[in-house]
Design a protein around this motif. Structure first.
Motif, PDB file in Angstrom:
ATOM      1  N   MET A   1     -43.464   4.766  13.345  1.00 22.92           N
ATOM      2  CA  MET A   1     -44.070   3.743  14.218  1.00 22.92           C
ATOM      3  C   MET A   1     -45.552   3.613  13.911  1.00 22.92           C
ATOM      4  SD  MET A   1     -42.545   4.835  17.868  1.00 22.92           S
ATOM      5  CE  MET A   1     -40.836   5.325  18.042  1.00 22.92           C
TER       6      MET A   1
ATOM      7  N   LEU B   1     -46.905  12.986  15.705  1.00 22.47           N
ATOM      8  CA  LEU B   1     -46.951  11.520  15.809  1.00 22.47           C
ATOM      9  C   LEU B   1     -45.724  10.978  15.102  1.00 22.47           C
ATOM     10  CD1 LEU B   1     -50.726  10.841  15.099  1.00 22.47           C
ATOM     11  CD2 LEU B   1     -49.543  10.917  17.296  1.00 22.47           C
ATOM     12  N   PHE B   2     -45.137   9.911  15.635  1.00 22.34           N
ATOM     13  CA  PHE B   2     -43.912   9.373  15.052  1.00 22.34           C
ATOM     14  C   PHE B   2     -44.234   8.609  13.778  1.00 22.34           C
ATOM     15  CE2 PHE B   2     -42.940   9.132  19.778  1.00 22.34           C
ATOM     16  CZ  PHE B   2     -42.421  10.416  19.803  1.00 22.34           C
TER      17      PHE B   2
ATOM     18  N   GLN C   1     -40.459   4.045  27.532  1.00 23.00           N
ATOM     19  CA  GLN C   1     -39.386   4.824  28.138  1.00 23.00           C
ATOM     20  C   GLN C   1     -39.330   4.580  29.640  1.00 23.00           C
ATOM     21  OE1 GLN C   1     -37.521   6.233  25.814  1.00 23.00           O
ATOM     22  NE2 GLN C   1     -39.106   5.465  24.446  1.00 23.00           N
TER      23      GLN C   1
ATOM     24  N   LEU D   1     -41.023  16.350  16.696  1.00 18.89           N
ATOM     25  CA  LEU D   1     -41.089  14.910  16.970  1.00 18.89           C
ATOM     26  C   LEU D   1     -40.118  14.545  18.090  1.00 18.89           C
ATOM     27  CD1 LEU D   1     -41.276  13.339  13.406  1.00 18.89           C
ATOM     28  CD2 LEU D   1     -43.087  13.521  15.085  1.00 18.89           C
TER      29      LEU D   1
ATOM     30  N   LEU E   1     -39.082  13.591  24.018  1.00 19.52           N
ATOM     31  CA  LEU E   1     -38.595  14.060  25.316  1.00 19.52           C
ATOM     32  C   LEU E   1     -39.762  14.216  26.268  1.00 19.52           C
ATOM     33  CD1 LEU E   1     -36.006  16.856  24.461  1.00 19.52           C
ATOM     34  CD2 LEU E   1     -35.580  14.546  25.239  1.00 19.52           C
ATOM     35  N   ASN E   2     -40.808  14.827  25.725  1.00 16.52           N
ATOM     36  CA  ASN E   2     -41.986  15.086  26.528  1.00 16.52           C
ATOM     37  C   ASN E   2     -42.592  13.784  27.056  1.00 16.52           C
ATOM     38  OD1 ASN E   2     -45.251  15.611  26.281  1.00 16.52           O
ATOM     39  ND2 ASN E   2     -44.098  17.241  27.280  1.00 16.52           N
ATOM     40  N   LEU E   3     -42.449  12.706  26.279  1.00 15.48           N
ATOM     41  CA  LEU E   3     -43.009  11.422  26.698  1.00 15.48           C
ATOM     42  C   LEU E   3     -42.021  10.637  27.554  1.00 15.48           C
ATOM     43  CD1 LEU E   3     -44.725  10.494  23.344  1.00 15.48           C
ATOM     44  CD2 LEU E   3     -45.872  11.114  25.453  1.00 15.48           C
ATOM     45  N   GLY E   4     -40.936  11.301  27.941  1.00 16.71           N
ATOM     46  CA  GLY E   4     -40.046  10.663  28.900  1.00 16.71           C
ATOM     47  C   GLY E   4     -38.760  10.106  28.342  1.00 16.71           C
ATOM     48  N   ALA E   5     -38.502  10.278  27.040  1.00 13.60           N
ATOM     49  CA  ALA E   5     -37.264   9.746  26.482  1.00 13.60           C
ATOM     50  C   ALA E   5     -36.097  10.655  26.842  1.00 13.60           C
ATOM     51  CB  ALA E   5     -37.371   9.628  24.973  1.00 13.60           C
TER      52      ALA E   5
ATOM     53  N   VAL F   1     -45.928  16.469  32.905  1.00 11.96           N
ATOM     54  CA  VAL F   1     -46.844  17.093  31.948  1.00 11.96           C
ATOM     55  C   VAL F   1     -46.653  16.412  30.599  1.00 11.96           C
ATOM     56  CG1 VAL F   1     -46.733  19.350  33.045  1.00 11.96           C
ATOM     57  CG2 VAL F   1     -45.181  18.819  31.176  1.00 11.96           C
ATOM     58  N   SER F   2     -47.717  16.391  29.816  1.00 12.84           N
ATOM     59  CA  SER F   2     -47.585  15.876  28.465  1.00 12.84           C
ATOM     60  C   SER F   2     -48.073  16.953  27.522  1.00 12.84           C
ATOM     61  CB  SER F   2     -48.422  14.619  28.268  1.00 12.84           C
ATOM     62  OG  SER F   2     -47.811  13.549  28.910  1.00 12.84           O
ATOM     63  N   MET F   3     -47.628  16.867  26.286  1.00 12.07           N
ATOM     64  CA  MET F   3     -47.959  17.932  25.362  1.00 12.07           C
ATOM     65  C   MET F   3     -48.487  17.364  24.048  1.00 12.07           C
ATOM     66  SD  MET F   3     -45.648  21.182  24.563  1.00 12.07           S
ATOM     67  CE  MET F   3     -45.870  22.283  23.188  1.00 12.07           C
TER      68      MET F   3
ATOM     69  N   PHE G   1     -45.097   4.540  23.362  1.00 10.50           N
ATOM     70  CA  PHE G   1     -43.735   5.072  23.432  1.00 10.50           C
ATOM     71  C   PHE G   1     -43.345   5.491  24.854  1.00 10.50           C
ATOM     72  CE2 PHE G   1     -40.532   8.370  23.195  1.00 10.50           C
ATOM     73  CZ  PHE G   1     -39.623   7.836  22.301  1.00 10.50           C
ATOM     74  N   GLY G   2     -44.215   6.286  25.474  1.00  8.97           N
ATOM     75  CA  GLY G   2     -43.902   6.815  26.802  1.00  8.97           C
ATOM     76  C   GLY G   2     -43.750   5.702  27.827  1.00  8.97           C
TER      77      GLY G   2
ATOM     78  N   PRO H   1     -37.412  18.220  30.451  1.00 11.63           N
ATOM     79  CA  PRO H   1     -38.760  17.900  29.946  1.00 11.63           C
ATOM     80  C   PRO H   1     -39.154  16.446  30.184  1.00 11.63           C
ATOM     81  CG  PRO H   1     -37.290  18.584  28.140  1.00 11.63           C
ATOM     82  CD  PRO H   1     -36.588  18.835  29.410  1.00 11.63           C
ATOM     83  N   ASN H   2     -38.175  15.537  30.082  1.00 13.04           N
ATOM     84  CA  ASN H   2     -38.574  14.141  30.228  1.00 13.04           C
ATOM     85  C   ASN H   2     -38.822  13.735  31.671  1.00 13.04           C
ATOM     86  OD1 ASN H   2     -35.888  14.547  30.623  1.00 13.04           O
ATOM     87  ND2 ASN H   2     -35.188  12.687  29.601  1.00 13.04           N
TER      88      ASN H   2
ATOM     89  N   LEU I   1     -49.966   8.093  29.828  1.00 14.02           N
ATOM     90  CA  LEU I   1     -48.965   8.342  30.871  1.00 14.02           C
ATOM     91  C   LEU I   1     -49.577   8.975  32.108  1.00 14.02           C
ATOM     92  CD1 LEU I   1     -46.089   9.723  28.634  1.00 14.02           C
ATOM     93  CD2 LEU I   1     -46.366   7.432  29.560  1.00 14.02           C
TER      94      LEU I   1
ATOM     95  N   ARG J   1     -51.784   9.175  23.290  1.00  9.85           N
ATOM     96  CA  ARG J   1     -50.369   8.964  23.546  1.00  9.85           C
ATOM     97  C   ARG J   1     -49.945   9.693  24.814  1.00  9.85           C
ATOM     98  NH1 ARG J   1     -45.949  10.827  19.155  1.00  9.85           N
ATOM     99  NH2 ARG J   1     -46.551  12.873  19.933  1.00  9.85           N
ATOM    100  N   CYS J   2     -50.554  10.857  25.048  1.00  7.56           N
ATOM    101  CA  CYS J   2     -50.231  11.584  26.271  1.00  7.56           C
ATOM    102  C   CYS J   2     -50.976  11.002  27.471  1.00  7.56           C
ATOM    103  CB  CYS J   2     -50.609  13.049  26.122  1.00  7.56           C
ATOM    104  SG  CYS J   2     -49.612  13.902  24.921  1.00  7.56           S
TER     105      CYS J   2
ATOM    106  N   GLN K   1     -34.461   6.594  18.844  1.00  5.17           N
ATOM    107  CA  GLN K   1     -35.751   5.965  18.552  1.00  5.17           C
ATOM    108  C   GLN K   1     -36.565   6.722  17.516  1.00  5.17           C
ATOM    109  OE1 GLN K   1     -37.781   4.333  22.235  1.00  5.17           O
ATOM    110  NE2 GLN K   1     -36.281   5.676  23.158  1.00  5.17           N
ATOM    111  N   ILE K   2     -36.341   8.004  17.383  1.00  2.19           N
ATOM    112  CA  ILE K   2     -37.198   8.798  16.499  1.00  2.19           C
ATOM    113  C   ILE K   2     -36.418   9.326  15.289  1.00  2.19           C
ATOM    114  CG2 ILE K   2     -38.765  10.753  16.367  1.00  2.19           C
ATOM    115  CD1 ILE K   2     -39.616   8.552  18.326  1.00  2.19           C
TER     116      ILE K   2
END
Ligand SMILES: Nc1ncnc2c1ncn2[C@@H]1O[C@H](COP(=O)(O)OP(=O)(O)OP(=O)(O)O)[C@@H](O)[C@H]1O
Ligand SMILES: Nc1ncnc2c1ncn2[C@@H]1O[C@H](COP(=O)(O)OP(=O)(O)OP(=O)(O)O)[C@@H](O)[C@H]1O
Ligand SMILES: NCCCCNCCCN
Ligand SMILES: [Mg+2]
Ligand SMILES: [Mg+2]
Lengths: 284, 331, 288, 374, 374
Positions: free
Chosen positions: D104, D100-101, D116, A187, A192-196, D91-93, D112-113, D86-87, D164, D160-161, A204-205
């Motif tokens: 939320m 999934l969070f 950010q 998670l 991180l992958n989504l830019g955080a 690329v998204s994964m 989310f992205g 990574p941030n 972005l 979600r990916c 946040q998580i």
């Protein structure tokens, strides 16, 4: 055994009877404590002399109600103050410990973990006296060396807070670690992958995920702090928390004021417990 | 200023505090305790945490010698006119250590017997508590006054042996045997003043070694119960004012001392605590019932027979402690 | 896990626990030991030596109380286990959903108030003029008042009451994790209730049993209020002796030695318990 | 290992979205990814197929930035990603268990992205709604994630990916947790979504059927190395190595020895003693070499006449009735066991154990590789 | 529901091991098992196949004794089991998650039942070793259960039951927790073990392929009722109800209306408008009735000539390459979508989206049932 395995009716019946008796045993002392808070007598015992609210609101001696007992009101404040600090510190350090033990590998980890559990197998009195003895010697040494006074190291609220903190932190660490263990690290990676940023992901998580455990351990810490006696007794200075004040009173002789305070305490704890429970069911 | 007062139950009634606070602007925080705990607390805080304490006069010099937890009283700040001179000087003598005076007197009283005369009128001396007629309905504290009271009642003179450790030990041994034998008679060892009052009031206990005041208070509710001055003599004590070495509110402390020694205030305290004070004319405002009860318990002979505690030499309490432990352990 | 992440973060996490354990646990106990080996030779004069420990062994009162406390604590632990196990089993295995949560919460009842209040409640119940005595008289079961306070049985009642929660909770947790199908499988293979209990349920519940027992033992051993308030004139408790040494005898040195001995005893019993049940502290206590 | 250049089937773009060259990852002494090189053209669906533990996840996590390569380079849209956290990578994964969070709701997960990146709230809401609509889940943004089904979760994870607009979408066995029926369904759906978004997908799996059905190109990975990169058809029908032949699809494996070489035509004798004729272009086998022969169950035909090559007489040893996928096992005269797929038409459905059958297969349908020394 | 009498394929025994008659289980108002009757002959492998929640587990647990039937009878070896507690029944059960005792080693697990019977220790050891050998696990009895693999655990669970020599072995989806490859393998192995022990197996599953491959007879269950009992071949090729036709195996489902009846020959018009000719013996459909037609993907043939019945022209809408299981979807002139299995031979492998094909199927290969009213 279990519901799907057939059992003789008699055995089932006996079992249920035992469970009922057990819960009666659990409820009994608290019930009488509550009931005798309303007994119109200066002694919390039989016979029943009629109903009164004097032990809550009374102003005439000997019927001085809780709300007019300065010492008790003050000690409730003291207890609340101590509990807030203890629970705040315990949760903060517990959270750090959870991250340390769940997220990191290092030499001596097993040993440190064992040490963390140690307060669970140290009797409370011993924690109290060891901290008392240590801080006193430290204060003596410092005072001899500097000529200054180190009142923080003498019995008083600071030591009470530290003493309670010293073992409540273990509980907080365990509760929060257990929850963090269930946290799927992917998670955080997803965040991180989504830019955080790294801290952003934790904030946040991870922390929201830990929240139920944090709240639960905060509530448990508050309850434990409120009810702690053994450790506190040795470290208390002039400001005594509620249990110590009540003990002093009880040593003078039991009075229904104690019942009245207890009733209030029961109500507060029950409310706290319910709140944390509701919070958790909502979260889950 | 906040005055942190370490005292006995009943010595700082709420109405007195209210008056004091209104007059001086100080606030008062009261912690109730007993001799041992007062000393223990002050020892742990090295004389800090409280601004004024009230141990008995006989326990001050030795604690000062051992732990240095008090500071000398500045007699110039105490209004000596308020005190009965003989008590002031006697207390000063007993609480002097290395030339400094550490205590001024406040409340005095005695320990003796509180008896439910309807059922246990035969109890007139400490040793009568061990009589079979009151088996299981007796209580006393497992503390030094009990040892001393029983010693006198057994015809010994413990105070005279204070400075002779061996002689004192012999006395203790005799008392130990007595109290050990007496143990089955005891319902429970009491701890605090209200506790023994509750036991007597409910009838669970019919005779007890206790403070005079408890007996008189119970007498108000139940005429059968009263304080009896033992044949061997009541034990006389004086509770004092001392200044903990690291008290921070000396001004307030002196203010309190001078305030409570005023005759009208002293009378208020006597009315709640049940004991008379060392204040000049302190008994003037005391209610007549209490005076009557006092006179009922003490005739002149009984007053003359009161055994006043001399200062306890350091180290003696260790011997007593061991004796008390053995009694406690005996079966 | 995060071996290649910043060292700074790691040290920041390490600092609080080290500080806590060092300052509040380790150093104070070292200090305690040091005080326990100093002997008072005169006012404000001390020497190093083992006199305090010698005093403990030479005075029967001390070591008898010590042994008595240990034995009573073990007894309380066993009693709590015997009384608590069926309850935990009932909650974990014979109830579901709402009933389960309710019963589980009801086990927490004693925890809602301080130990002092619980003990106070028992005093009201047990004393000669108390509720039970009156109830028995009312029912005509006894002629006069009965005193149930001030004896060892009262202490046991109080100790069990105070610690039952700490037995039931870990037991419920471990029993909950026992898959019903294991019990069913036991039956299916011909097992009786007793043999399944012995061979399947109890071995599974062992970590819970041990952790519950450790906590209850520690609570009993370290208890002060219950024996003081409920116990009678013979009911000495070792924590009481420590308190006496610290508070009424001003003898911190002997008190420290007592404290250290109590610590040794508790560690020893816990260690023995763990060894006997072949559990590890980390596994049993670490699982909350 | 040669350097492959691939092209998405209906695309011809100037430079590829993702290029890995000689990418290597060592964990202490253990090499998890071993000098892997490949290119993925824009908009294509690239799968990495391999058994558990072969290094797929490690490779993907290097692309995402959660592991740093020991050596080699990694470029996305021409820019090297070495040292980029990574941030900061385009690329998204999609994680194996979706990640999934749970704290939320769906809208907040998908947004989310964007949060950010500091996108305005109203803009976030608009774009979240839009992407949810594209994955076929309009109006669910207020729901909690435990209020939707497994397949829907899958789509939320992709949304979600995709919100972005990443250059490359990485997917780590995202169907692994689903049950059989749903997995079949999502296979098709994923491919449709990829086509709709026209985004480059890098997909890892150990399930050959997923890789075959969805991919434009498949890399077959083993022990940290790529064994073959090619279209699904190539990988299935023209496996380049024994590993690929064995891993992709079902196959009878026969150990044999080369007895004659005639141009691209080999004659081999199985260890059991039966003779096989195989057409194997571009092989380096010589007489006497040991070889491993792979023969797909569906390549073997049950026949009634003896004519043709590779015909032999055999006895049925077991019948596995499984509807359209029924098969039998036969033992030929020399004792070799062969699994044979029964024709879907239902002919030969009444074969019984012990029946005698004639089997035949074409020389070009077997694959044959030099046997690794043992 | 008729009363079926079945016979194990190569057996002809006097009376069956397990007989259920009108077995019913109600949970409050909900009927989980609805008047189920069947017999299982000694030594045969009987499967109960049905979707999740249809009542399979409830039925099995009644047989094992963990649920008591609301009504109906249950006999094992001729003796009624009503009121007999589970530990007294001559049946053993392999649980879905195996329920091996984690606190015991393998030997103790397997010996558990014998210990309950008070068998002597040495005898227990002997028999445990023996049964472990029979399931192919000699010498593992000292190991802990977390020291063996999933497939081995499976065999231990069976050994633990078989050592008691039960009359009937019950198995509740025992392969559900295994991964795909292992499941394929265990399917075959279970059948082999059953044959070796010659014990009656009652096996429940929702996976049709497991049921088809292993069983002598299959009961297809739905909503608490048995819809059909028959051999795998019958259930697959001659489904008696629409539910069975749809649940077992893959099928195209076409809604249609009967336009002509000619003896057992029906002509139907699909909702899209195409005409279908179907041979359906023993049906009660009349002209104008609505019907549901089931047509297996492998029953449809791609052909090159227009001759024959049920031939139509269609356009390829998608190609799913999946090795031997490749398929295409086509849309015919009337817009109906059909899934067609591609021949395993690899012919038609180069079809592309948009290609035009001819499809054909035989009238006797479709199944047709009265449509439930909606
Ligand atoms: N952090 C690590 N430290 C040491 N070895 C590792 C680490 N991560 C992975 N490995 C090893 O690297 C190899 C490849 O792991 P990886 O997770 O990439 O495999 P995978 O192909 O994704 O397998 P799966 O299909 O099971 O997910 C494995 O042998 C694994 O044990
Ligand atoms: N104790 C019970 N009380 C009420 N309803 C139940 C109970 N046990 C099962 N059911 C219901 O009975 C039905 C059949 O359940 P059962 O477990 O037998 O299904 P199943 O066919 O085994 O399903 P699965 O394949 O998911 O295991 C389900 O709808 C279930 O909800
Ligand atoms: N109620 C207050 C009694 C105070 C008694 N002081 C006693 C000192 C005895 N040594
Ligand atoms: Mg992986
Ligand atoms: Mg089921």
């Amino acid at each position: 055994m279990i519901p799907t395995v057939p059992q003789p009716a008699f055995a089932k019946w006996c079992y249920r009877a035992y469970v009922t008796v057990f819960f009666v045993y659990l409820a009994l002392p608290l019930t009488v404590v509550c009931v005798f808070a309303f007994n119109n007598s200066v002694f919390p015992s039989m016979p029943w002399k009629g109903f009164t609210l004097a032990w809550f609101f009374g102003t005439e001696a000997p019927f001085i109600g809780v709300f007019h007992e300065r010492a008790i009101i003050r000690s409730i404040g003291t207890s609340a103050f101590v509990a807030m600090w203890v629970s705040g510190l315990a949760v903060a350090v517990g959270t750090c410990n959870a991250f340390l033990f769940v997220r990191h590998d290092f030499r001596g980890k097993a040993l440190l973990y064992m040490l963390m559990l140690l307060p669970l197998i140290i009797p409370g009195v011993i924690l109290g006296i060891s901290i008392l003895v240590f801080s006193s010697s430290l204060a003596n040494a410092l005072e001899d060396a500097t000529g200054l006074w180190f009142d923080g190291l003498r019995p008083g609220l600071i030591l009470v807070i530290l003493g309670q903190f010293s073992f409540i932190t273990t509980f907080a660490s365990l509760v929060i670690s257990a929850r963090l263990q269930k946290f799927d690290p992917s998670l955080e990676e997803a965040a991180l992958n989504l830019g955080a940023t790294k801290w952003g992901a934790i904030r946040q998580i991870t922390l929201p995920f830990l929240l139920p455990a944090i709240v639960a351990s905060a509530v448990v810490s508050i309850l434990m702090s409120f009810e702690n006696f053994n450790t506190t007794l040795m470290l208390v200075g002039s400001d005594s928390p509620l249990t110590i004040t009540m003990f002093d009173k009880l040593k003078q002789g039991s009075t229904p004021v104690l019942n009245a305070v207890s009733l209030l305490l029961i109500m507060i704890s029950a409310a706290l417990g319910m709140m944390s429970l509701l919070f958790q069911t909502k979260r889950r | 200023e906040t005055l942190r007062l370490l005292t006995w139950g009943g010595y700082a009634p709420q109405e007195v505090i209210d008056l004091f606070e209104a007059e001086t602007g100080h606030t008062v925080e009261v912690t109730t305790s007993n001799n041992e705990e007062m000393i223990a607390k002050l020892r742990a805080t090295n004389g800090g945490g409280f601004d004024l304490a009230q141990p008995s006069q006989d326990r001050i010099a030795s604690a000062q010698e051992e732990f240095g937890i008090y500071k000398p009283i500045d007699m110039s700040r105490v209004d000596a006119d308020l005190f009965i001179p003989s008590m002031l000087s006697a207390t000063a003598d007993n609480t002097t250590y290395e030339g400094d005076v550490f205590g001024v007197p406040h409340v005095w009283g005695t320990s003796g017997l509180v008896v439910n005369t309807a059922v246990a009128s035969n109890v007139t001396d400490y040793t009568d508590l061990c009589d079979a007629s009151v088996a299981g309905q007796v209580s006393y504290r497992l503390k030094r006054p009990t040892l001393i009271g029983f010693a006198y009642s057994m015809g010994l003179d413990p105070f005279a042996a204070y400075d002779d450790t061996d002689a004192y030990q012999d006395i203790l041994d005799e008392v130990e045997a007595m109290l050990t034998a007496c143990k089955p008679n005891v319902k429970t060892y009491w701890d605090g003043g209200d506790e023994i009052k509750n036991l007597l009031r409910s009838g669970e206990v019919v005779a007890s070694m206790a403070w005079d005041t408890g007996g008189w208070q119970l007498n108000a509710d139940n005429a059968d119960i009263t304080f009896v001055a033992p044949e061997a003599g009541a034990l006389g004590w004086i509770d004092t004012f001392v200044l903990p070495a690291r008290g921070r509110a000396d001004d307030a402390a002196y203010d309190w001392i001078n305030f409570v020694m005023r005759p009208e205030i002293a009378a208020m305290i006597t009315n709640t605590a049940g004991n008379f004070t060392a204040a000049v004319d302190g008994d003037a405002g005391v209610n007549a019932d209490l005076k009557a009860r006092y006179q009922g318990s003490f005739d002149q002979a009984a007053i003359d027979n009161i055994k006043w505690y001399p200062p306890v030499p350091a180290g003696l309490e260790a011997l007593e402690g061991a004796t008390l432990d053995r009694i406690n352990a005996a079966n | 896990m995060a071996s290649d992440t910043s060292r700074l973060g790691f040290y920041l996490l390490l600092a609080p626990i080290l500080l806590w354990l060092l300052v509040l646990i380790i150093l104070p106990h070292v200090g305690l030991f040091i005080v326990s080996i100093s002997e008072r030779v005169g006012p404000r004069e001390y020497e190093t030596g083992f006199d305090n420990y010698a005093a403990f062994f030479n005075e029967p009162l001390y070591w008898r109380t010590f042994a008595r406390t240990a034995i009573m604590s073990i007894l309380a632990t066993v009693l709590t286990l015997i009384l608590g196990f069926p309850i935990a089993y009932y909650i974990a295995k014979l109830t579901r959903g709402r009933t389960k949560t309710t019963l589980f919460l009801m086990c927490m009842i004693p925890f809602w108030v301080s130990e002092l209040v619980r003990t106070f409640g028992w005093m009201i119940l047990l004393r000669e003029t108390g509720v039970i005595s009156n109830a028995l008289q009312y029912l005509g079961l006894v002629d006069g008042p009965v005193e149930m306070l001030y004896n060892d049985a009262a202490i046991m009642v109080g100790l069990v009451y105070t610690s039952i929660l700490f037995m039931v909770v870990p037991l419920v947790t471990t029993l909950d994790s026992l898959d019903d199908s294991l019990i069913e499988a036991g039956h299916d293979l011909g097992g009786t209730s007793t043999s399944i209990m012995r061979e399947i349920v109890i071995p599974h519940a062992m970590p819970g049993i041990v952790s519950g027992c450790i906590v209850v033992f520690m609570l009993s051993l370290g208890n002060y209020l219950t024996p003081i308030l409920l116990g009678g004139k013979d009911s000495l408790w070792f924590t009481g002796m420590i308190y006496t040494q610290f508070i009424t005898r001003f003898n911190w040195e002997l008190g420290s030695a007592f404290g250290f001995l109590l610590l040794l005893l508790s560690s020893l019993v816990v260690f023995a318990g763990l060894k006997l049940s072949r559990q590890s502290l980390t596994e049993t206590m670490g699982r909350t | 290992m040669p350097f492959f250049t691939l092209r998405g089937p209906e695309l011809s773009v100037s430079h590829p979205d993702l290029v890995c060259s000689d990418l290597t990852k060592d964990f202490d002494a253990f090499r998890a990814v071993d000098r892997v090189s490949f290119e993925v053209p824009q908009g294509s669906f690239f799968s990495i197929l391999g058994p558990s533990g072969c290094g797929k996840t490690t490779l993907l996590r290097m692309i995402a930035g959660f592991q740093s390569p020991t050596s080699g380079d990694l470029r996305i849209k021409g820019k090297s990603m070495i040292g980029v956290p990574p941030n900061k990578r385009p690329v998204s994964m999609v994680f194996q268990h979706l990640a999934l969070f749970p704290t939320m709701n769906i809208g907040d997960n998908v947004g989310f992205g964007l949060r950010q990146r500091g996108v305005a709230k109203s803009e976030i809401n608009r774009r979240v709604e839009q992407v949810l609509e594209r994955v076929g889940l309009p109006g669910v943004s207020q729901r909690r994630i435990d209020q939707i089904s497994g397949g829907q979760k899958q789509r939320v994870a992709i949304a979600r990916c995709m919100v972005l607009e990443p250059d490359v979408l990485l997917l780590d066995e995202p169907l692994g947790a689903l049950d059989l029926k749903l997995r079949e369904h999502m296979k098709v759906e994923l491919k449709v979504l990829q086509a709709a978004f026209n985004t480059t997908f890098v997909y890892i799996t150990h399930d050959q059927s997923e890789a075959l059905v969805m991919s434009d190109n498949i890399a077959v990975m083993n022990n940290g190395k790529f064994e073959q990169i090619g279209s699904p058809h190539d990988v299935y029908h023209a496996p380049e190595t024994a590993f690929v032949a064995g891993f992709v699809g079902d196959a009878n494996k026969i150990k044999a020895k080369v007895s004659a070489v005639n141009g691209t035509f080999l004659t081999l004798i199985s260890d059991g003693g039966s003779e096989m004729k195989i057409e194997a272009p571009a092989n380096t086998l010589r007489i006497g070499d040991r070889a491993q022969v792979f023969l797909r169950p569906e390549a073997i035909e049950l026949c009634t006449t003896q004519d043709g090559v590779n015909v032999s007489q055999a006895e049925v040893t077991s019948v596995l009735f499984n509807g359209a996928n029924s098969s039998i096992t036969v033992k030929d005269d020399s004792g070799d066991l062969l699994k044979i797929a029964l024709p879907q038409t239902g002919s030969f459905a009444n074969l019984r154990i012990g029946d005698s059958v004639l089997t035949r297969w074409l020389p070009q349908q077997a694959r044959c590789y030099r046997a690794e020394e043992t």
